[in-house]
Design a protein around this motif. Sequence first.
Motif, PDB file in Angstrom:
ATOM      1  N   ILE A  24       0.832  -1.204   0.000  1.00 52.51           N
ATOM      2  CA  ILE A  24       0.000   0.000   0.000  1.00 52.51           C
ATOM      3  C   ILE A  24       0.867   1.255   0.000  1.00 52.51           C
ATOM      4  CG2 ILE A  24      -1.670   1.303   1.390  1.00 52.51           C
ATOM      5  CD1 ILE A  24      -2.867  -1.410   2.194  1.00 52.51           C
ATOM      6  N   ALA A  25       2.026   1.196   0.650  1.00 54.72           N
ATOM      7  CA  ALA A  25       2.917   2.361   0.714  1.00 54.72           C
ATOM      8  C   ALA A  25       3.455   2.752  -0.656  1.00 54.72           C
ATOM      9  CB  ALA A  25       4.075   2.080   1.663  1.00 54.72           C
ATOM     10  N   GLY A  26       3.421   1.839  -1.605  1.00 57.21           N
ATOM     11  CA  GLY A  26       3.884   2.144  -2.957  1.00 57.21           C
ATOM     12  C   GLY A  26       2.889   2.975  -3.762  1.00 57.21           C
ATOM     13  N   TRP A  27       1.663   3.085  -3.314  1.00 58.29           N
ATOM     14  CA  TRP A  27       0.666   3.873  -4.031  1.00 58.29           C
ATOM     15  C   TRP A  27       0.994   5.359  -3.881  1.00 58.29           C
ATOM     16  CZ3 TRP A  27      -4.317   1.208  -1.764  1.00 58.29           C
ATOM     17  CH2 TRP A  27      -4.338  -0.121  -2.174  1.00 58.29           C
ATOM     18  N   PRO A  28       0.879   6.138  -4.970  1.00 50.05           N
ATOM     19  CA  PRO A  28       1.259   7.558  -4.925  1.00 50.05           C
ATOM     20  C   PRO A  28       0.534   8.374  -3.849  1.00 50.05           C
ATOM     21  CG  PRO A  28       0.836   6.877  -7.184  1.00 50.05           C
ATOM     22  CD  PRO A  28       0.455   5.728  -6.305  1.00 50.05           C
ATOM     23  N   LEU A  29      -0.765   8.160  -3.686  1.00 50.99           N
ATOM     24  CA  LEU A  29      -1.530   8.914  -2.697  1.00 50.99           C
ATOM     25  C   LEU A  29      -1.042   8.606  -1.275  1.00 50.99           C
ATOM     26  CD1 LEU A  29      -3.978  10.799  -2.270  1.00 50.99           C
ATOM     27  CD2 LEU A  29      -5.380   8.753  -2.038  1.00 50.99           C
ATOM     28  N   VAL A  30      -0.697   7.341  -1.052  1.00 49.93           N
ATOM     29  CA  VAL A  30      -0.265   6.919   0.285  1.00 49.93           C
ATOM     30  C   VAL A  30       1.133   7.452   0.596  1.00 49.93           C
ATOM     31  CG1 VAL A  30       0.221   4.888   1.726  1.00 49.93           C
ATOM     32  CG2 VAL A  30      -1.747   4.893   0.197  1.00 49.93           C
ATOM     33  N   ARG A  31       1.982   7.576  -0.423  1.00 47.61           N
ATOM     34  CA  ARG A  31       3.329   8.114  -0.197  1.00 47.61           C
ATOM     35  C   ARG A  31       3.276   9.516   0.401  1.00 47.61           C
ATOM     36  NH1 ARG A  31       5.640   7.566  -5.601  1.00 47.61           N
ATOM     37  NH2 ARG A  31       4.606   5.618  -5.998  1.00 47.61           N
ATOM     38  N   GLY A  32       2.383  10.347  -0.123  1.00 42.96           N
ATOM     39  CA  GLY A  32       2.218  11.699   0.417  1.00 42.96           C
ATOM     40  C   GLY A  32       1.688  11.677   1.845  1.00 42.96           C
ATOM     41  N   LEU A  33       0.775  10.755   2.121  1.00 48.79           N
ATOM     42  CA  LEU A  33       0.228  10.607   3.467  1.00 48.79           C
ATOM     43  C   LEU A  33       1.317  10.138   4.443  1.00 48.79           C
ATOM     44  CD1 LEU A  33      -2.356  10.748   5.188  1.00 48.79           C
ATOM     45  CD2 LEU A  33      -2.760   8.353   4.574  1.00 48.79           C
ATOM     46  N   ASP A  34       2.170   9.215   3.985  1.00 51.21           N
ATOM     47  CA  ASP A  34       3.290   8.745   4.816  1.00 51.21           C
ATOM     48  C   ASP A  34       4.194   9.896   5.228  1.00 51.21           C
ATOM     49  OD1 ASP A  34       2.381   6.169   4.691  1.00 51.21           O
ATOM     50  OD2 ASP A  34       4.055   5.391   3.513  1.00 51.21           O
ATOM     51  N   ALA A  35       4.494  10.766   4.282  1.00 56.83           N
ATOM     52  CA  ALA A  35       5.369  11.906   4.570  1.00 56.83           C
ATOM     53  C   ALA A  35       4.721  12.837   5.605  1.00 56.83           C
ATOM     54  CB  ALA A  35       5.676  12.675   3.288  1.00 56.83           C
ATOM     55  N   ARG A  36       3.416  13.022   5.499  1.00 58.37           N
ATOM     56  CA  ARG A  36       2.720  13.871   6.477  1.00 58.37           C
ATOM     57  C   ARG A  36       2.717  13.246   7.864  1.00 58.37           C
ATOM     58  NH1 ARG A  36      -2.520  15.949   3.083  1.00 58.37           N
ATOM     59  NH2 ARG A  36      -1.393  17.405   1.771  1.00 58.37           N
ATOM     60  N   ILE A  37       2.526  11.936   7.923  1.00 60.49           N
ATOM     61  CA  ILE A  37       2.513  11.244   9.221  1.00 60.49           C
ATOM     62  C   ILE A  37       3.891  11.311   9.869  1.00 60.49           C
ATOM     63  CG2 ILE A  37       2.255   8.981  10.343  1.00 60.49           C
ATOM     64  CD1 ILE A  37      -0.009   8.428   8.309  1.00 60.49           C
ATOM     65  N   ARG A  38       4.941  11.125   9.077  1.00 61.16           N
ATOM     66  CA  ARG A  38       6.314  11.216   9.611  1.00 61.16           C
ATOM     67  C   ARG A  38       6.596  12.597  10.198  1.00 61.16           C
ATOM     68  NH1 ARG A  38       8.028   8.362   4.949  1.00 61.16           N
ATOM     69  NH2 ARG A  38       8.617   6.245   5.495  1.00 61.16           N
ATOM     70  N   ALA A  39       5.993  13.632   9.612  1.00 60.64           N
ATOM     71  CA  ALA A  39       6.250  15.010  10.043  1.00 60.64           C
ATOM     72  C   ALA A  39       5.384  15.446  11.225  1.00 60.64           C
ATOM     73  CB  ALA A  39       6.026  15.955   8.859  1.00 60.64           C
ATOM     74  N   LEU A  40       4.508  14.571  11.704  1.00 56.02           N
ATOM     75  CA  LEU A  40       3.620  14.956  12.808  1.00 56.02           C
ATOM     76  C   LEU A  40       4.411  15.211  14.097  1.00 56.02           C
ATOM     77  CD1 LEU A  40       0.660  12.424  12.420  1.00 56.02           C
ATOM     78  CD2 LEU A  40       0.573  14.885  12.026  1.00 56.02           C
ATOM     79  N   PRO A  41       3.965  16.174  14.895  1.00 61.85           N
ATOM     80  CA  PRO A  41       4.574  16.360  16.225  1.00 61.85           C
ATOM     81  C   PRO A  41       4.219  15.161  17.118  1.00 61.85           C
ATOM     82  CG  PRO A  41       2.750  17.880  15.906  1.00 61.85           C
ATOM     83  CD  PRO A  41       2.946  17.181  14.605  1.00 61.85           C
TER      84      PRO A  41
END
Length: 197
Positions: free
Chosen positions: A40-57
Amino acid sequence: MTRPKRTRSRLLAPLLYVAALILLLEEWLWDSGKRLGAVIAGWPLVRGLDARIRALPPYAALCAFVLPAILLFPVKLLALLAIADGHVVTGVLAMVLAKIGGAAAVTRLYALTLPSLLTLAWFARWHGVFMAFKDKWVGALKATLAYRRTSRSVLGLRARWRRAIAAWRRRAKGGRHSLRPTRILRRFAARWRARRR
């Protein structure tokens, strides 16, 4: 070995086998969740979501980490209600799918949020305590004869299942009798559905 110890070990033996089965199931769910999460992480939409989750406080990451458990609780409750209402297959299937989906979400969110969560002193302390406790008890369970036997049995069942699937696929490729198991399954499903009405 004294008699009370022997009696206690005989009483605990079935519990060790149950614990071994639960551990093997959890490991399988965790590994399946990792594989599903990687796909699922390979899907383009999910990649952007992953980056946002990593950046969460840190505290927002904590909320994201517990979110799957909160969202899946009503699904599991509905599955239990379905089982209690007589829809056993539907309820068990919903429970299994929720467990696999939850494992996939938790493994992915754990990997994404852990660096941020470890910046919280209390979380880092309790995470270390929990991981040490888990490693100690899992190691002790894996050292038992019950775990080794259960693991061998599960591996044997997996190998037989893979051989059966491979044989079914080979038969499906040729011959007029190749689709006979499929026809039998369809007939059985039709009768089952007719009986449920």
